[in-house]
Design an enzyme around this catalytic site. Structure first.
Site, short mmCIF file in Angstrom:
data_model
loop_
_atom_site.label_atom_id
_atom_site.label_comp_id
_atom_site.label_asym_id
_atom_site.label_seq_id
_atom_site.Cartn_x
_atom_site.Cartn_y
_atom_site.Cartn_z
N TYR A 45 0.74 -1.28 0.10
CA TYR A 45 0.18 0.13 0.39
C TYR A 45 1.05 1.15 0.29
CZ TYR A 45 -4.12 -3.01 1.40
OH TYR A 45 -5.05 -3.64 1.49
N LYS B 75 4.02 -15.47 1.18
CA LYS B 75 3.74 -15.98 0.15
C LYS B 75 5.15 -15.94 -0.87
CE LYS B 75 0.90 -17.49 -3.38
NZ LYS B 75 0.07 -18.46 -2.98
N ASP C 289 -2.35 -18.56 1.02
CA ASP C 289 -3.99 -18.87 0.77
C ASP C 289 -4.60 -19.52 1.84
OD1 ASP C 289 -1.44 -19.38 -0.68
OD2 ASP C 289 -2.06 -20.81 -2.02
N ASP D 200 -4.64 -6.87 6.02
CA ASP D 200 -6.05 -6.38 5.71
C ASP D 200 -7.01 -7.25 5.54
OD1 ASP D 200 -7.76 -4.60 5.37
OD2 ASP D 200 -7.04 -3.96 3.22
#
Ligand code: NAD
Length: 355
Positions: A142, A188, A220, A244
């Protein structure tokens, strides 16, 4: 007797109603825990814009930095939605977090036995859930540069420095030490280089907390496991974008937005606030659920002031009020024995907390 300075930012919509109840409960525990609070109110959001022309007046920053912690209600509402972006209440809030340097967002997700049917998941899956998402708040994709777009391409950069990972990892391990001593770090790392660094640094920091068990999980899989078997988690440590998404997913385990507190903490002063917004649709009617804000006050006692006994009293008082069948309107359909107003719920919890 210890005195703590608390900055109160009530904000807009239901903000003033729910903060008043949290203050009622704080004063009730203060009298029996040999502590005292001195409150200073500060303006933020639409109400601040209406009076000063700025959603975050400098005075609010000064009052907050001069306090031991900030208890925050909520800001925003349709009335201010058409203002230029920098004048909107939400811009004030983002600026506020930056000014205070809060880099860690703590979001517990707890399922109360009495409200187990409020969850959209089966009771046997969510019974006993008690987890905490520790999300990095001011780094990652972000904020990373370069970012931008042209007509045919858009780009953002997911970047974390070792220093940023070290400080958020310490937050997670310290919190785990006060809980069930388990941290699951979410990344990840099978695809992203930045996640490989994240995993490496978290593993290094873990060596300083030998009592805490560290595991790693791909994001995931974590999204799936949160729905399949949420009880496996204690502290979930995540970067900004993964946190988030996962913290919103986790909040739904409990099924009610009016129950969930949060904290944003960093090197300076922490901000303690409910996860919900200013709920303009029910403002001023005396029906808002004050529990998320009351539990935010409990987090403030625990994490900012180290007053664990007082925090336990509040947490137990909330559980008892729910167990005894008191419900605000939002939860009236879940085994209510008595439906009460915002202020009645605050008084019931304050009475229980003072015992
Ligand atoms: P919201 O969380 O305010 O409300 C969503 C729904 O949940 C509404 O139906 C509301 O009545 C209900 N609700 C929320 N809190 C409740 C409570 N304590 N008790 C009972 N019911 C409750 O979200 P929204 O409607 O999307 O946003 C309203 C305003 O709040 C917007 O201006 C938004 O920008 C702002 N907002 C502020 C914050 C913040 O201050 N941190 C966070 C989110 C949204």
């Amino acid at each position: 007797m210890k005195t703590y300075k608390i900055a109160l930012i009530k904000g807009d919509g239901i903000g003033p109603e729910i903060i008043d109840e949290a203050v009622k409960v704080l004063d009730a525990v203060a009298s029996c825990c040999d502590i005292e609070f001195s409150y200073e109110e500060a303006l933020m959001g639409g109400c601040a814009y209406d009076i000063t022309g700025d959603p975050l007046p400098q005075e609010t920053i000064n009052i907050s930095l001069n306090s031991d912690a900030v208890l925050f209600g909520a800001i925003g509402g349709q009335k201010w939605d058409s203002l230029p972006r920098e004048k909107r209440p939400e811009s004030g809030l983002l600026r506020f977090r930056k000014e205070l340097g809060v880099y860690a967002n703590l979001r517990p997700a707890t399922v109360f036995d009495e409200l187990i049917n409020a969850s959209s998941l089966k009771p046997e899956v969510v019974k006993g859930v008690d987890l905490m998402v520790v999300r990095e708040l001011i780094g990652g994709i972000y904020f990373g540069e370069p970012k931008g777009r042209d007509e045919n391409r858009g780009w953002n950069t997911m970047v974390y420095t070792r220093e940023e990972i070290v400080r958020i990892a310490h937050q997670a391990f310290k919190i785990a030490m006060t809980r069930s001593k388990r941290v699951c770090s979410i990344d990840k790392a099978n695809v992203l280089d930045v996640s490989q660094l994240w995993r490496e640094v978290v593993t290094e920091v873990a060596r300083e907390y030998p009592e805490v068990e560290l595991s790693h999980m791909y994001v995931d899989n974590a999204a799936m496991q949160l729905i399949r078997d949420p009880r496996q988690f204690d502290v979930m440590l995540t970067g900004n974008i993964f946190g988030d998404i996962l913290s919103d997913e986790a909040s739904m385990l409990s099924g009610s937005i009016g129950l969930l507190p949060s904290a944003s903490v960093g090197a300076k002063i922490g901000v303690y606030e409910p996860i919900h917004g200013s709920a303009p649709d029910i403002a001023g009617q005396g029906i808002a659920n004050p529990i998320a804000t009351i539990l935010s006050a409990s987090m403030m006692l625990r994490y900012a002031l180290g007053e664990n006994e007082a925090a336990d009293k509040i947490d137990n008082a909330v559980k008892r009020a729910l167990k005894d069948g008191y419900r605000t309107k939002d939860l009236a359909q879940y085994d209510a024995k008595e439906v009460c107003s915002t202020s009645e719920m605050g008084s019931i919890i304050a009475n229980y907390a003072a015992k």
